[in-house]
Each structure stands twice: as C-alpha cells, then as structure tokens.
Design a protein around this motif. Structure first.
Motif, PDB file in Angstrom:
ATOM      1  N   ARG A  24       0.825  -1.206   0.000  1.00  0.00           N
ATOM      2  CA  ARG A  24       0.000   0.000   0.000  1.00  0.00           C
ATOM      3  C   ARG A  24       0.862   1.260   0.000  1.00  0.00           C
ATOM      4  O   ARG A  24       0.592   2.236   0.680  1.00  0.00           O
ATOM      5  CB  ARG A  24      -0.974   0.010   1.166  1.00  0.00           C
ATOM      6  N   TYR A  26       1.516   4.045  -2.065  1.00  0.00           N
ATOM      7  CA  TYR A  26       0.912   4.741  -3.202  1.00  0.00           C
ATOM      8  C   TYR A  26       1.929   5.587  -3.965  1.00  0.00           C
ATOM      9  O   TYR A  26       1.833   5.697  -5.195  1.00  0.00           O
ATOM     10  CB  TYR A  26      -0.288   5.574  -2.741  1.00  0.00           C
ATOM     11  N   GLU A  30       2.636   4.882  -7.912  1.00  0.00           N
ATOM     12  CA  GLU A  30       2.510   5.900  -8.964  1.00  0.00           C
ATOM     13  C   GLU A  30       3.600   5.776 -10.018  1.00  0.00           C
ATOM     14  O   GLU A  30       3.395   6.145 -11.165  1.00  0.00           O
ATOM     15  CB  GLU A  30       2.540   7.307  -8.358  1.00  0.00           C
ATOM     16  N   GLU A  49      -6.331   6.798 -10.193  1.00  0.00           N
ATOM     17  CA  GLU A  49      -6.902   7.171  -8.898  1.00  0.00           C
ATOM     18  C   GLU A  49      -8.097   6.306  -8.527  1.00  0.00           C
ATOM     19  O   GLU A  49      -8.315   6.023  -7.353  1.00  0.00           O
ATOM     20  CB  GLU A  49      -7.252   8.654  -8.865  1.00  0.00           C
ATOM     21  N   GLY A  50      -8.868   5.872  -9.521  1.00  0.00           N
ATOM     22  CA  GLY A  50      -9.975   4.964  -9.231  1.00  0.00           C
ATOM     23  C   GLY A  50      -9.470   3.665  -8.627  1.00  0.00           C
ATOM     24  O   GLY A  50     -10.033   3.152  -7.656  1.00  0.00           O
ATOM     25  N   PHE A  52      -6.468   3.225  -7.090  1.00  0.00           N
ATOM     26  CA  PHE A  52      -5.859   3.515  -5.795  1.00  0.00           C
ATOM     27  C   PHE A  52      -6.934   3.727  -4.729  1.00  0.00           C
ATOM     28  O   PHE A  52      -6.788   3.267  -3.592  1.00  0.00           O
ATOM     29  CB  PHE A  52      -4.956   4.736  -5.885  1.00  0.00           C
ATOM     30  N   ASP A  53      -8.015   4.407  -5.082  1.00  0.00           N
ATOM     31  CA  ASP A  53      -9.109   4.619  -4.124  1.00  0.00           C
ATOM     32  C   ASP A  53      -9.777   3.304  -3.737  1.00  0.00           C
ATOM     33  O   ASP A  53     -10.158   3.117  -2.574  1.00  0.00           O
ATOM     34  CB  ASP A  53     -10.150   5.586  -4.689  1.00  0.00           C
ATOM     35  N   LEU A  54      -9.890   2.382  -4.681  1.00  0.00           N
ATOM     36  CA  LEU A  54     -10.438   1.059  -4.365  1.00  0.00           C
ATOM     37  C   LEU A  54      -9.561   0.362  -3.324  1.00  0.00           C
ATOM     38  O   LEU A  54     -10.064  -0.182  -2.339  1.00  0.00           O
ATOM     39  CB  LEU A  54     -10.542   0.193  -5.623  1.00  0.00           C
ATOM     40  N   ARG A  56      -7.513   1.758  -1.199  1.00  0.00           N
ATOM     41  CA  ARG A  56      -7.629   2.474   0.081  1.00  0.00           C
ATOM     42  C   ARG A  56      -8.883   2.051   0.843  1.00  0.00           C
ATOM     43  O   ARG A  56      -8.911   2.086   2.074  1.00  0.00           O
ATOM     44  CB  ARG A  56      -7.671   3.981  -0.165  1.00  0.00           C
ATOM     45  N   ALA A  57      -9.939   1.650   0.120  1.00  0.00           N
ATOM     46  CA  ALA A  57     -11.224   1.321   0.737  1.00  0.00           C
ATOM     47  C   ALA A  57     -11.308  -0.116   1.247  1.00  0.00           C
ATOM     48  O   ALA A  57     -12.175  -0.424   2.065  1.00  0.00           O
ATOM     49  CB  ALA A  57     -12.358   1.573  -0.262  1.00  0.00           C
TER      50      ALA A  57
END
Length: 138
Positions: A24, A26, A30, A49-50, A52-54, A56-57
């Motif tokens: 994790r 990030y 990148e 970002e979509g 990476f946001d997944l 993170r969730a």
C-alpha cells in the motif's frame, strides 16, 4: 530482445502489484501506473486514482498472491488470489495488463469467488494446490 522485454514486463507488473496491493505504498505505485491509465474493470472507477481509491477502501488485511504470470508482447497476464478483501469469498483473478515503456497503461480482469472444497464440483482448488482456509475467506 523481445524475451528480455517480456521478462522485464513480468517483473515490473509483479513489483507494481506488490507495491499497491500488499505494501500500500501509493507513492511507489505511482511510478508503475501511468497517470493516463485506462481501467476496463466494471467494479473499479476509471483511471489510476480509481484503482488507488479502491485499494484504500478495502481492509488493511487484504493481500495479493501470484499464482502464475505470462507475457506476450506488451501484455502481461497474472493469475492470482485477492484475500482478506472484506467479502465472503476470496477473489481469484486473471489480470490482463498492457504495458508501455515499463509502465502499466491499461487493465482488464476476469474475477470469480474462490470456491471452498464443498463448493468445488471438480474437487480441485482454484488457486494453488489447496483450498482456502475459512479465515482467509473473511
């Protein structure tokens, strides 16, 4: 020379998945994913970002394990297991990645829930040589 590029692409793709899904990290991730990354997965919002946001969730307990990796030209296919993702079953996935100049630029996947021994009609595990333990499924 093509073989070296394919081997390099496999190494880079595996390092990218390790950086994002297991570490994790990030900032490191990148470096591997293009800022113009194209996402074809129906369950992931568009772009880098979509993705990476997944990640993170999903729970911190999640992890990615590689089972098999193959490369052909600019494409890398990774067969792996996503466990600890907060769903009733682990995911077994074939991730298809297109690379350019050592960077992941496009992605497709085929995902299915990992079957338990009781669910497997074939009697064979979907990943590796053993069935998942109940705790891995959580």
């Amino acid at each position: 020379m093509e073989v070296n590029t394919q081997e390099q692409n496999k190494t880079i793709a595996l390092e990218a998945f390790e950086a994002l899904f297991n570490q994790r990290d990030y900032a490191l991730a990148e470096r591997y994913w293009s800022p113009h990354y194209i996402q074809h997965s129906a369950h992931i919002p568009p772009g880098r970002e979509g993705l990476f946001d997944l990640v993170r969730a999903i729970p911190e307990t999640s992890k990615y394990e590689l089972g098999l990796i193959a490369a052909e030209g600019d494409f890398v296919i990774m067969h792996g297991r996503y466990s600890g993702i907060g769903l009733p079953a682990n995911w077994i996935a074939a991730d298809i990645i297109r690379m350019k100049d050592g960077v992941l630029i496009e992605h497709w996947d085929v995902i299915q829930d990992e079957a338990t021994r009781e669910q497997s009609q074939s009697g064979a595990p979907m990943f590796g040589d053993s069935f998942p333990k109940e705790k891995e499924q959580e």
